[in-house]
Design a protein around this motif. Structure first.
Motif, PDB file in Angstrom:
ATOM      1  N   LYS A  86      16.956  -9.947   2.022  1.00  0.00           N
ATOM      2  CA  LYS A  86      16.539  -9.316   0.952  1.00  0.00           C
ATOM      3  C   LYS A  86      15.336  -8.821   1.929  1.00  0.00           C
ATOM      4  O   LYS A  86      14.825  -8.633   2.668  1.00  0.00           O
ATOM      5  CB  LYS A  86      15.410 -10.854   0.284  1.00  0.00           C
ATOM      6  CG  LYS A  86      15.571 -12.012   0.122  1.00  0.00           C
ATOM      7  CD  LYS A  86      14.571 -13.103  -0.368  1.00  0.00           C
ATOM      8  CE  LYS A  86      15.565 -14.069  -1.248  1.00  0.00           C
ATOM      9  NZ  LYS A  86      14.104 -15.119  -1.672  1.00  0.00           N
ATOM     10  N   LYS A 113      24.012 -11.724  -0.760  1.00  0.00           N
ATOM     11  CA  LYS A 113      24.071 -13.153   0.767  1.00  0.00           C
ATOM     12  C   LYS A 113      25.589 -13.397   0.089  1.00  0.00           C
ATOM     13  O   LYS A 113      27.050 -12.760  -0.794  1.00  0.00           O
ATOM     14  CB  LYS A 113      24.119 -14.177  -1.128  1.00  0.00           C
ATOM     15  CG  LYS A 113      24.398 -15.109  -1.628  1.00  0.00           C
ATOM     16  CD  LYS A 113      23.904 -15.968  -2.296  1.00  0.00           C
ATOM     17  CE  LYS A 113      23.691 -17.451  -2.571  1.00  0.00           C
ATOM     18  NZ  LYS A 113      23.850 -18.605  -2.943  1.00  0.00           N
ATOM     19  N   GLU A 118      22.227 -14.798   4.407  1.00  0.00           N
ATOM     20  CA  GLU A 118      21.276 -14.055   2.918  1.00  0.00           C
ATOM     21  C   GLU A 118      20.463 -13.216   3.512  1.00  0.00           C
ATOM     22  O   GLU A 118      19.969 -13.174   4.137  1.00  0.00           O
ATOM     23  CB  GLU A 118      20.592 -14.706   2.597  1.00  0.00           C
ATOM     24  CG  GLU A 118      20.094 -14.788   0.920  1.00  0.00           C
ATOM     25  CD  GLU A 118      19.053 -16.076   0.759  1.00  0.00           C
ATOM     26  OE1 GLU A 118      18.804 -16.325  -0.214  1.00  0.00           O
ATOM     27  OE2 GLU A 118      19.544 -17.109   0.535  1.00  0.00           O
ATOM     28  N   SER A 139      19.386  -7.939  -3.054  1.00  0.00           N
ATOM     29  CA  SER A 139      19.235  -8.863  -1.838  1.00  0.00           C
ATOM     30  C   SER A 139      20.818  -8.854  -1.575  1.00  0.00           C
ATOM     31  O   SER A 139      21.436  -8.282  -2.299  1.00  0.00           O
ATOM     32  CB  SER A 139      19.294 -10.533  -2.798  1.00  0.00           C
ATOM     33  OG  SER A 139      19.876 -10.150  -4.148  1.00  0.00           O
TER      34      SER A 139
END
Length: 447
Positions: free
Chosen positions: A291, A106, A289, A104
């Motif tokens: 993923k 961010k 963001e 991930s």
């Protein structure tokens, strides 16, 4: 006696080896008052500690800037997972393990913070100025203590020399009285006088020893092979020009570190208050963001409309608002800072009114010390004349023990009072310099 002096004498009483200057093989080196001050400022651990606090503000500024830089959080890992095939409606599990990779990302980047960053940096700059003034205050304390022990050593040294000379004179008189076969009562009176003088010599030697050890401590000398001693043999009065009162008042207003410290403190708290108020406003931020998931154990759901946490590559970005709601915590901090600013402003007002009074008091003490020296010098002169007459009478065989005892007591008292007045004059100049925040003793200026 201040805390630092108490600590010093406590260390002496413990006989710590590395400051044991009392070795019989100790060599000595003379030192001037100017050099003693220079070495004390150079070697003081307390001063170095306060300077390190000032230097730490560069790290504080870095931390503030870092708070407003992009914040990135990246996570990546791997682990085992059972194999499963199918789609979002039907799936079939199999009993075989395989790897899965997950990650991930961010990012948050403040774009507009209402000037909070500059306010905090300003607060840090003014905070640094506050600590700089603490350094100056510590310097003034060190200089004052060095003067106290340097001149105190000269006072003890001069009184000791005088006491030893007086002892020798009195012992000669006792010898003469024995030769002239004076009465035992007269001899006993003078013997008592000689014993009292010897007792004072013991006390003066102790004071001389302690003051020179204290001076060595402040200049940072901790070697048992080389001890510093004052460069002068005795304490003597030196007339200095005294400026007008307004001159010293202006110097105090321009140089006193406590005044500068309060002003910088108000500015630092005001900048901090401005920054704290802006904590209530939402921040404009850039957000991103992403993923990631990858495994051969799960059937890849290739449709964009199917949620597949096991096989995915997602990245989204945009601009938005960020707001921390703390339910009264920020408001409480704002009110606390306002109160602190009010307190500092009251201190500033009090200092502006109080400093002139303190300067005037120090000047009056200085003027009084000059007058004391003048009167004690006259008393010392009369005592010397009285002694000369008595000594002449003794040489002629007129051995009046009461007159001899009285004249030597009077001479000792007047000489001691004169030297104490001279020492008081030196320390009055030292106190005035410390109060003003700048050296004003003409003997030490531009040296």
């Amino acid at each position: 006696m201040d805390l630092k002096t108490v600590i010093f004498f406590l260390i002496l009483s413990l006989n710590i080896p590395h400051i044991a200057w009392s070795s019989n093989n100790t060599a000595t080196e003379t030192i001037t008052i100017e050099k003693a001050i220079e070495l004390s400022l150079k070697n003081s651990e307390l001063l170095k500690e306060k300077k390190s606090i000032v230097n730490n503000f560069s790290n504080i500024k870095k931390r503030i800037k870092g708070e407003f830089n992009p914040k990135v959080n990246i996570t990546f890992g791997a682990g085992p997972i059972n194999k499963e095939t199918g789609n979002s409606i039907n799936s079939q599990k199999e009993s075989s393990l395989g790897p899965i990779f997950l990650g991930s990302f961010k990012l948050t980047y403040p774009i507009w913070t209402w000037g909070k960053k500059s306010d905090l940096l300003q607060a840090a700059s003014f905070g640094k100025d506050v600590e700089k003034e603490n350094v100056e205050i510590e310097k003034l304390d060190i200089i004052y203590n060095v003067k106290k022990f340097f001149y105190g050593n000269l006072l003890a040294k001069t009184l000791l020399k005088f006491a030893e000379e007086t002892r020798d004179e009195v012992l000669d008189i006792i010898k003469t009285m024995k030769e002239k076969k004076a009465s035992k009562e007269d001899r006993y009176r003078i013997e008592i006088l000689a014993s009292e003088i010897k007792t004072k010599i013991v006390e003066l030697k102790k004071k001389e020893n302690l003051t020179i050890k204290a001076l060595n401590f402040f200049v940072g000398r901790n070697s048992d092979k080389l001890t510093l001693k004052t460069d002068k043999k005795w304490l003597e009065f030196q007339q200095r020009p005294l400026e007008k009162e307004q001159y010293y008042l202006d110097l105090a207003n321009n140089n006193l570190p406590q005044l500068h410290q309060i002003k910088s403190g108000i500015k630092a708290k005001s900048s901090l208050l401005s920054a704290e108020k802006k904590s209530k406003y939402p921040l404009l931020v850039f957000l991103a963001e992403g993923k990631y998931g990858k495994t051969a154990q799960m059937t890849d759901q290739e449709s964009s409309f199917s949620y597949d946490p096991y096989n995915q590559k997602v990245l989204s970005a945009g601009i938005g608002l960020s707001l921390d709601i703390d339910w009264g915590v920020t408001s409480s901090r704002v009110e606390t800072i306002k109160s602190e600013i009010t307190q500092l402003r009251l201190k500033k007002s009090f200092a502006k009114r109080g400093v002139p009074l303190k300067v005037m008091q120090a000047l009056e003490d200085l003027k009084a010390s000059i007058e004391k020296v003048k009167h004690q010098k006259k008393s010392k002169r009369y005592a010397k004349k009285w002694l000369s007459r008595v000594v002449m009478a003794v040489s002629m065989g007129l051995l009046d023990s009461k007159k001899i005892s009285d004249v030597y007591s009077a001479r000792a008292m007047t000489f001691k009072s004169y030297l104490e007045a001279v020492y008081e004059n030196y320390m009055a100049w030292a106190s005035l310099s410390k109060l003003i925040g700048k050296e004003v003793d003409p003997l030490l200026i531009n040296k």
